[in-house]
Design an enzyme around this catalytic site. Structure first.
Site, PDB file in Angstrom:
ATOM      1  N   ASN A  18       1.116  -0.780  -0.145  1.00  0.00           N
ATOM      2  CA  ASN A  18       0.118  -0.026  -0.076  1.00  0.00           C
ATOM      3  C   ASN A  18       0.676   1.217  -0.391  1.00  0.00           C
ATOM      4  O   ASN A  18       0.727   2.100  -0.645  1.00  0.00           O
ATOM      5  CB  ASN A  18      -0.657   0.290   1.094  1.00  0.00           C
ATOM      6  CG  ASN A  18      -1.833  -0.997   1.180  1.00  0.00           C
ATOM      7  OD1 ASN A  18      -1.899  -1.368   0.168  1.00  0.00           O
ATOM      8  ND2 ASN A  18      -2.764  -1.229   2.705  1.00  0.00           N
ATOM      9  N   THR A  71       0.009   9.730  13.642  1.00  0.00           N
ATOM     10  CA  THR A  71      -1.139   9.883  13.132  1.00  0.00           C
ATOM     11  C   THR A  71      -2.500   9.848  14.047  1.00  0.00           C
ATOM     12  O   THR A  71      -2.236   8.726  14.516  1.00  0.00           O
ATOM     13  CB  THR A  71      -1.073   9.350  12.283  1.00  0.00           C
ATOM     14  OG1 THR A  71      -1.285   7.878  12.362  1.00  0.00           O
ATOM     15  CG2 THR A  71      -0.131   9.120  10.797  1.00  0.00           C
ATOM     16  N   GLY A  88      -5.600  10.263  13.305  1.00  0.00           N
ATOM     17  CA  GLY A  88      -6.894  10.268  12.660  1.00  0.00           C
ATOM     18  C   GLY A  88      -7.542  11.973  12.271  1.00  0.00           C
ATOM     19  O   GLY A  88      -6.446  12.470  11.569  1.00  0.00           O
ATOM     20  N   GLY A 139      -5.664  14.471  12.325  1.00  0.00           N
ATOM     21  CA  GLY A 139      -4.327  14.562  11.865  1.00  0.00           C
ATOM     22  C   GLY A 139      -2.848  14.642  11.963  1.00  0.00           C
ATOM     23  O   GLY A 139      -2.956  13.263  12.035  1.00  0.00           O
ATOM     24  N   THR A 170      -9.957   2.555   5.713  1.00  0.00           N
ATOM     25  CA  THR A 170      -9.184   1.620   5.441  1.00  0.00           C
ATOM     26  C   THR A 170      -7.785   2.166   4.406  1.00  0.00           C
ATOM     27  O   THR A 170      -8.254   2.986   3.706  1.00  0.00           O
ATOM     28  CB  THR A 170      -9.786   0.153   4.873  1.00  0.00           C
ATOM     29  OG1 THR A 170     -11.130   0.592   5.559  1.00  0.00           O
ATOM     30  CG2 THR A 170      -9.106  -0.798   5.135  1.00  0.00           C
ATOM     31  N   ASP A 190      -1.284   3.946   5.558  1.00  0.00           N
ATOM     32  CA  ASP A 190      -0.686   3.480   4.910  1.00  0.00           C
ATOM     33  C   ASP A 190      -0.023   4.740   3.294  1.00  0.00           C
ATOM     34  O   ASP A 190       0.706   5.128   2.872  1.00  0.00           O
ATOM     35  CB  ASP A 190      -0.924   2.272   4.118  1.00  0.00           C
ATOM     36  CG  ASP A 190      -0.500   0.844   4.862  1.00  0.00           C
ATOM     37  OD1 ASP A 190       0.267   0.908   5.560  1.00  0.00           O
ATOM     38  OD2 ASP A 190      -1.527  -0.261   4.764  1.00  0.00           O
TER      39      ASP A 190
HETATM   40  N1  LIG Z   1     -11.848  11.360   8.941  1.00  0.00           N
HETATM   41  C1  LIG Z   1     -10.462  11.570   8.822  1.00  0.00           C
HETATM   42  N2  LIG Z   1     -10.525  13.366   8.114  1.00  0.00           N
HETATM   43  C2  LIG Z   1      -9.432  13.296   6.982  1.00  0.00           C
HETATM   44  N3  LIG Z   1      -7.951  13.033   7.469  1.00  0.00           N
HETATM   45  C3  LIG Z   1      -7.999  11.782   7.937  1.00  0.00           C
HETATM   46  C4  LIG Z   1      -9.482  10.954   8.376  1.00  0.00           C
HETATM   47  N4  LIG Z   1      -8.466   9.996   9.390  1.00  0.00           N
HETATM   48  C5  LIG Z   1      -7.616   9.886   8.274  1.00  0.00           C
HETATM   49  N5  LIG Z   1      -6.879  10.902   7.672  1.00  0.00           N
HETATM   50  C6  LIG Z   1      -5.587  11.240   7.728  1.00  0.00           C
HETATM   51  O1  LIG Z   1      -4.770   9.727   7.351  1.00  0.00           O
HETATM   52  C7  LIG Z   1      -3.297  10.514   8.171  1.00  0.00           C
HETATM   53  C8  LIG Z   1      -3.869   8.990   8.859  1.00  0.00           C
HETATM   54  O2  LIG Z   1      -4.362   8.183   9.761  1.00  0.00           O
HETATM   55  P1  LIG Z   1      -4.744   7.228  10.880  1.00  0.00           P
HETATM   56  O3  LIG Z   1      -3.875   8.104  11.949  1.00  0.00           O
HETATM   57  O4  LIG Z   1      -5.816   6.748  11.118  1.00  0.00           O
HETATM   58  O5  LIG Z   1      -3.767   6.326  10.523  1.00  0.00           O
HETATM   59  P2  LIG Z   1      -4.541   4.477  11.124  1.00  0.00           P
HETATM   60  O6  LIG Z   1      -5.116   4.217  12.363  1.00  0.00           O
HETATM   61  O7  LIG Z   1      -2.956   3.820  10.503  1.00  0.00           O
HETATM   62  O8  LIG Z   1      -4.749   4.233   9.361  1.00  0.00           O
HETATM   63  P3  LIG Z   1      -5.994   3.296   8.927  1.00  0.00           P
HETATM   64  O9  LIG Z   1      -5.892   1.673  10.187  1.00  0.00           O
HETATM   65  O10 LIG Z   1      -7.505   3.255   8.849  1.00  0.00           O
HETATM   66  O11 LIG Z   1      -5.364   2.667   8.086  1.00  0.00           O
HETATM   67  C9  LIG Z   1      -4.407  11.313   9.656  1.00  0.00           C
HETATM   68  O12 LIG Z   1      -2.811  12.146   9.673  1.00  0.00           O
HETATM   69  C10 LIG Z   1      -4.854  11.717   8.490  1.00  0.00           C
HETATM   70  O13 LIG Z   1      -3.687  13.057   8.017  1.00  0.00           O
END
Ligand SMILES: Nc1ncnc2c1ncn2[C@@H]1O[C@H](COP(=O)(O)OP(=O)(O)OP(=O)(O)O)[C@@H](O)[C@H]1O
Ligand SMILES: *[C@@H]1O[C@H](CO)[C@@H](O)[C@H](O)[C@H]1NC(C)=O
Ligand SMILES: *[C@@H]1O[C@H](CO)[C@@H](O)[C@H](O)[C@H]1NC(C)=O
Length: 327
Positions: free
Chosen positions: A62, A240, A242, A245, A270, A274
């Site tokens: 990914n 990160t 979600g 940011g 999802t 990555d």
């Molecule tokens: N709801 C959202 N709105 C805007 N940006 C988002 C959102 N969710 C994720 N992002 C962007 O994606 C980045 C990574 O998301 P996250 O921290 O959820 O990673 P993760 O938990 O490893 O993701 P996943 O396990 O769902 O692939 C965040 O830093 C943000 O920039």
């Protein structure tokens, strides 16, 4: 004329004549087999679902594909099975412009798969069989040394044998290649060398929580966790968060920066993590002088685009889909 000599002969010709790669990923390929049904089956039960699709996943792949779609010259170092899923995966890399000369095949295990059942409420049950991913070995890494050592950025995660990830990070560090390490899925007793080998250590809230042993549920707690992870020897840390940011910490004496992302309406998050890491690698490779805070801001914008459509790789934007201000 057998063994290594043959192998080198075959391997070196296609790559040595070309310029160096921007981003090398040493990591996993997984085929997602997704069934949708009204509810999840109970033990021993057979139920009918209403939809099925096959998707390309695996954290390593990914990240590689997101970097490639932004315009990075990428190569994947990985292992698939000698089966039709392995064939399709290799073709998927080619379709995305990823160099596949180091995607090996094995008859000892099947291509990695994730069997996923999703119910109508969006809840899921997943079985992952890493399979061929665990067969990537040190001889194959050694074959890839010429490209690893001349790349700009190397990315590793934890979906292949941790010993192989460590070895790849060491090869990169010894050759002054910038390393990005994503400790996912997190393991509780991470070898301390992983911290020292990471120029950028990037994880999400739950991984940070598991690694530090403290809760990470908001920006303040994430700031604390970046300090703890940096103290363990990383060059810089990004957590990160979600929709909130991320938090970036570059040096022990500096203060961490909270980098918000644009508010968007998320359809499917999802693979957002990555997308973020693949984009991070692209920006580090293309703009080596850019502040990490700005790199993280742009990577967050790319990942925010990925959450606005369904799927994992299918939701990852190409350079042409993004505004000029990101380049
Ligand atoms: N709801 C959202 N709105 C805007 N940006 C988002 C959102 N969710 C994720 N992002 C962007 O994606 C980045 C990574 O998301 P996250 O921290 O959820 O990673 P993760 O938990 O490893 O993701 P996943 O396990 O769902 O692939 C965040 O830093 C943000 O920039
Ligand atoms: C893959 O399988 C084919 C037969 O289906 C065989 O000829 C080939 O040697 C196998 N390759 C590897 C790497 O095992
Ligand atoms: C963090 O990533 C892991 C995969 O490595 C995932 O299982 C987990 O749900 C993610 N956590 C959050 C808070 O998104």
């Amino acid at each position: 004329m057998h063994g290594p000599l043959n192998r080198n002969h075959l391997m070196f010709i296609p790559v040595m004549t070309e310029e160096a790669f921007d981003v090398i990923v040493v990591g996993s390929c997984m085929t997602d087999l997704v069934s949708q049904s009204a509810r999840l089956p109970k033990e021993g039960e057979t139920i009918h679902g209403h939809n099925f699709f096959i998707g390309f996943g695996g954290k390593g792949a990914n990240q590689c594909i997101q970097a490639a779609r932004l315009g990075a010259k990428t190569a994947m170092v990985a292992k698939v099975g000698n089966d039709s899923f392995g064939d399709s995966y290799t073709q998927n890399f080619k379709d995305n412009g990823v160099y596949t000369g180091f995607v090996g095949r094995t008859s000892e295990a099947a291509t990695g798969v994730a069997s996923i059942i999703v119910n109508d409420a969006g809840e899921n049950a997943i079985v992952i069989v890493a399979g061929a991913n665990m067969k990537l070995n040190k001889e194959e890494l050694q074959d890839a040394l010429p490209v690893i050592s001349s790349a700009k950025v190397l990315i590793c995660q934890l979906e292949i044998s941790p010993q192989m990830s460590l070895r790849a990070l060491r090869m990169a560090q010894e050759n002054k290649v910038t390393t990005i390490f994503n400790p996912a899925p997190a393991i509780p007793d991470l070898d301390p060398d992983f911290y020292r080998l990471s120029d950028v250590f990037c994880c999400n809230e739950s991984e940070a929580e598991l690694l530090t042993g403290s809760s990470v549920n908001n920006v303040e707690e994430a700031r604390c966790a970046t300090r703890e992870l940096l103290r363990r020897g990383c060059g810089a840390v990004i957590i990160t968060l979600g929709a909130q940011g991320c938090v970036v910490l570059e040096a022990p004496e500096s203060t961490s920066k909270h980098v918000p992302t644009s508010p968007v309406s998320a359809v499917d998050t999802t693979g957002a993590g990555d997308s973020f890491i693949g984009a991070l690698a692209y920006y580090v490779a293309h703009y080596p002088a850019m502040r990490l805070e700005e790199v993280a801001r742009r990577a967050g914008q790319v990942a925010a685009v990925s959450v606005q459509s369904m799927g994992t790789q299918s939701s990852y934007p190409h350079k042409r889909d993004l505004g000029a201000e990101l380049f």
